[in-house]
Each structure stands twice: as structure tokens, then as C-alpha cells.
Design an enzyme around this catalytic site. Structure first.
Site, PDB file in Angstrom:
ATOM      1  N   GLY A   1       6.744 -23.040   7.191  1.00 24.38           N
ATOM      2  CA  GLY A   1       6.708 -22.745   5.769  1.00 24.38           C
ATOM      3  C   GLY A   1       5.278 -22.557   5.292  1.00 24.38           C
TER       4      GLY A   1
ATOM      5  CE1 TYR B   1       1.500 -30.273  -4.078  1.00 20.13           C
ATOM      6  CE2 TYR B   1       2.444 -28.219  -3.332  1.00 20.13           C
ATOM      7  CZ  TYR B   1       2.123 -29.532  -3.102  1.00 20.13           C
ATOM      8  OH  TYR B   1       2.421 -30.093  -1.893  1.00 20.13           O
TER       9      TYR B   1
END
Length: 87
Positions: A22, A58
Site C-alpha cells: 500500500g 494526517y
């Protein structure tokens, strides 16, 4: 060796296969210029990534989603081929 999403994935109970590799989307929100995450995700899709790792903390989920939507809209990828793993 042929590295691609089909040959390096794990089957899921619903019949889909999630790629083992990923693309992480973390970037320090204090130092990462706006637009950087979006451009990186679009580039990642262009080179074959279909599995993305992100998180609310994030502070860039909008850019990740925007990049994915643009790549779907331009025909590069289908929504059903993308895996976004958020936490």
C-alpha cells in the site's frame, strides 16, 4: 518477477483481492505544502498503486480523496479497484 496487484494480493471474504503493498499518505501537516499529497497519490495511481493507507490525524484525507476522484474521472482507474484503509 512480475510485481503487480493481481499477483501480490490477499483474497478477502467478499471475493475481492487487496494488494499487499500500500501507499502511505502521511506527511507532516506543518511542513507539507497543500496539494503535495494529491499529486503524490495521483502519481502513485499512475504507477500502479491501488491500496492507500491514511488517517484522520494526517489532516490530508480531502486531498487523498480528491486525487482518487480525479483519477476515476479521467478513466485511469475504477473505484472498485481502489482500497483506502483509514484509521
Amino acid at each position: 518477477m512480475n510485481l503487480n496487484a493481481e499477483s501480490h494480493s490477499v483474497p478477502l471474504s467478499d471475493g475481492n483481492h487487496i494488494p499487499l503493498l500500500g501507499f502511505g499518505t502521511y506527511g507532516d501537516p506543518r511542513t507539507t505544502p497543500k496539494g503535495t499529497t494529491s499529486e503524490c497519490v495521483k502519481l502513485a495511481i499512475d504507477v500502479g498503486y491501488r491500496h492507500f493507507d491514511g488517517a484522520l490525524m494526517y489532516f490530508n484525507e480531502y486531498e487523498v480523496g480528491q486525487a482518487i476522484r480525479e483519477k476515476i474521472a479521467d478513466g485511469t482507474v475504477k473505484r472498485e479497484d481502489i482500497f483506502y484503509c483509514g484509521k
